[in-house]
Design a protein around this motif. Structure first.
Motif, PDB file in Angstrom:
ATOM      1  N   GLU A 132      -0.713  14.520 -13.546  1.00 40.96           N
ATOM      2  CA  GLU A 132      -1.442  13.580 -12.268  1.00 40.96           C
ATOM      3  C   GLU A 132      -0.604  12.395 -12.364  1.00 40.96           C
ATOM      4  OE1 GLU A 132      -4.961   9.987 -11.959  1.00 40.96           O
ATOM      5  OE2 GLU A 132      -4.898  11.385 -13.916  1.00 40.96           O
ATOM      6  N   ARG A 179       4.476  11.966  -4.733  1.00 47.15           N
ATOM      7  CA  ARG A 179       3.724  11.798  -3.592  1.00 47.15           C
ATOM      8  C   ARG A 179       4.337  10.450  -3.005  1.00 47.15           C
ATOM      9  NH1 ARG A 179      -1.366  12.623  -4.829  1.00 47.15           N
ATOM     10  NH2 ARG A 179      -1.982  10.546  -5.429  1.00 47.15           N
ATOM     11  N   ALA A 180       4.465   9.375  -3.550  1.00 48.30           N
ATOM     12  CA  ALA A 180       4.882   7.950  -3.280  1.00 48.30           C
ATOM     13  C   ALA A 180       6.529   8.170  -2.598  1.00 48.30           C
ATOM     14  CB  ALA A 180       5.075   7.088  -4.174  1.00 48.30           C
ATOM     15  N   LYS A 194       1.567  11.648  -8.675  1.00 53.28           N
ATOM     16  CA  LYS A 194       1.427  10.174  -7.937  1.00 53.28           C
ATOM     17  C   LYS A 194       2.794   9.592  -7.481  1.00 53.28           C
ATOM     18  CE  LYS A 194      -2.927   8.530  -9.576  1.00 53.28           C
ATOM     19  NZ  LYS A 194      -3.524   7.322 -10.726  1.00 53.28           N
ATOM     20  N   GLU A 254      -0.794   2.825  -6.106  1.00 50.86           N
ATOM     21  CA  GLU A 254      -1.198   3.931  -6.883  1.00 50.86           C
ATOM     22  C   GLU A 254      -0.410   3.379  -8.243  1.00 50.86           C
ATOM     23  OE1 GLU A 254      -2.473   6.517  -6.547  1.00 50.86           O
ATOM     24  OE2 GLU A 254      -2.200   7.853  -5.119  1.00 50.86           O
ATOM     25  N   CYS A 276       4.229   3.173  -5.767  1.00 46.02           N
ATOM     26  CA  CYS A 276       3.448   3.571  -7.054  1.00 46.02           C
ATOM     27  C   CYS A 276       3.952   2.729  -8.135  1.00 46.02           C
ATOM     28  CB  CYS A 276       3.980   5.334  -7.115  1.00 46.02           C
ATOM     29  SG  CYS A 276       3.342   5.808  -8.804  1.00 46.02           S
ATOM     30  N   GLU A 305      -4.848  -1.876  -7.293  1.00 48.02           N
ATOM     31  CA  GLU A 305      -5.646  -0.735  -6.853  1.00 48.02           C
ATOM     32  C   GLU A 305      -6.199  -0.962  -5.566  1.00 48.02           C
ATOM     33  OE1 GLU A 305      -6.154   1.933 -10.552  1.00 48.02           O
ATOM     34  OE2 GLU A 305      -7.301   0.203 -10.788  1.00 48.02           O
ATOM     35  N   ALA A 323       0.685   4.858 -11.979  1.00 45.41           N
ATOM     36  CA  ALA A 323       0.953   6.206 -12.552  1.00 45.41           C
ATOM     37  C   ALA A 323       1.143   5.842 -14.162  1.00 45.41           C
ATOM     38  CB  ALA A 323       2.135   6.975 -12.219  1.00 45.41           C
ATOM     39  N   GLU A 355       0.822  -1.097   0.053  1.00 45.48           N
ATOM     40  CA  GLU A 355       0.056   0.014   0.055  1.00 45.48           C
ATOM     41  C   GLU A 355       0.689   1.369  -0.024  1.00 45.48           C
ATOM     42  OE1 GLU A 355      -3.536   2.023   2.735  1.00 45.48           O
ATOM     43  OE2 GLU A 355      -2.626   0.157   3.192  1.00 45.48           O
TER      44      GLU A 355
END
Length: 341
Positions: free
Chosen positions: A234, A241-242, A238, A198, A55, A193, A200, A52
């Motif tokens: 986008e 963020r990871a 992602k 995530e 990415c 998912e 990308a 979890e």
């Protein structure tokens, strides 16, 4: 560093000639890049190795059926044309066989005149520039007349064009498939998912230069082919963020890897970007974004085996390949997969 440092023995019968009926039933060799330890699995177990917040970066390029068989208008002689790159309007850079029959001004008919081409120039390395004429939509005509441009080591005819296409292929423009992605099914992506991984999507249009052998002894003398890539906002968010959360960025295929490593700044941060890349990744390269890689087994002495060696270490990679040969894994485009973690 020498080209022959990346050589390994491969029995010809281990080159996969056909895709498996079930994409995710291929085998998966997992290589720990720190220890060199190897374990054996099936590809559908990939979810066990993704956490979890990780990415997964996939390349959503779509292969065009770029191989056209035509005849020279003046003589009827057979000519094979491989579309490489759209230059402008209806002019394409192409690879023509036999090239000596395709002098400037030569006209070629495809599909009983449904599509015609005229050689209007010669590009670098002897590639021909061809202007195509037709009525209707070029992509639809190509879908009717074209064949998938399979690598030269695959000699079997492909029954279903979609099997040389990932299930998430979207943006048309590749002359070859990003083959590590061929193992994924819609169900497997949904499972990832739901687990909180995530996904990308980036785009790199794979050129036939991916099959070009390294001919120089010193690998740093090799000149990489140029390929177009695009990362939207986008996907960049992602991935960023990871990384910021301390989670892993795992690329599906060397093409996804080359895309994010080309686009990242020196701190490893990404933003929306497109352009052409000639990045050549070999041992000694410091990865800015990538933490892990899902990939197929690559040709000896190829730029691709050099890239995976940059990530996992040459000795670890060659050791894993030796074990894969002993375990009778299937190699190359329609073959089995490896996870480098």
């Amino acid at each position: 560093m020498k080209r022959q440092d990346f050589y390994y023995e491969l029995p010809e019968e281990l080159i996969a000639q056909d895709p498996l009926e079930d994409r995710s039933s291929s085998r998966l060799l997992v290589l720990d890049r720190q220890s060199g330890a190897v374990s054996h699995h099936t590809f559908r177990e990939i979810a066990d190795y993704l956490n979890e917040g990780d990415c997964l970066v996939i390349n959503d390029t779509k292969v065009i059926p770029a191989r056209l068989i035509g005849s020279k208008e003046e003589t009827g002689a057979k000519i094979e044309v491989l579309l490489l790159k759209r230059k402008e309007n209806n002019i394409w850079e192409t690879l023509v066989k036999p090239g000596k029959k395709a002098k400037a001004g030569a006209r070629i008919n495809f599909g009983e005149g449904l599509l015609t081409g005229e050689v209007v120039g010669i590009a670098e390395e002897g590639n021909r520039l061809i202007r195509f004429s037709y009525e209707g939509i070029f992509e639809e005509i190509l879908d009717r007349l074209g064949q998938m441009p399979l690598p030269p080591y695959i000699t079997h005819q492909l029954e279903d064009k979609n099997r040389y296409q990932t299930v998430y292929a979207k943006h048309t423009g590749s002359a070859a498939a990003p083959t590590a992605g061929l193992h994924f099914t819609p169900e497997l992506l949904k499972e990832l998912e739901e687990k909180g991984v995530e996904i990308a999507r980036v785009t790199l249009h794979v050129g036939l230069g991916t099959f070009r052998p390294v001919k120089v002894d010193e690998i740093t003398d090799h000149h990489m082919h140029s390929e177009f890539y695009r990362i939207d906002e986008e996907a960049a968010e992602k991935i960023n963020r990871a990384k910021a959360a301390g989670n892993r960025v795992i690329c599906v295929g060397t093409t996804s890897c080359r895309t994010i490593e080309s686009a990242a700044d020196e701190t490893g941060r990404l933003e929306e970007k497109s352009g052409w890349t000639e990045i050549f990744i070999y041992p000694g390269y410091r990865f800015k974004v990538l933490d892990g890689l899902i990939t197929n087994f690559h040709l000896p002495e190829s730029t691709l085996i050099m890239l995976v060696s940059a990530l996992a270490g040459r000795e670890n990679v060659l050791g894993a390949y030796k074990e894969a040969v002993e375990e009778r894994y299937r190699f190359f485009s329609f073959g089995d997969a490896m996870l480098i973690k």
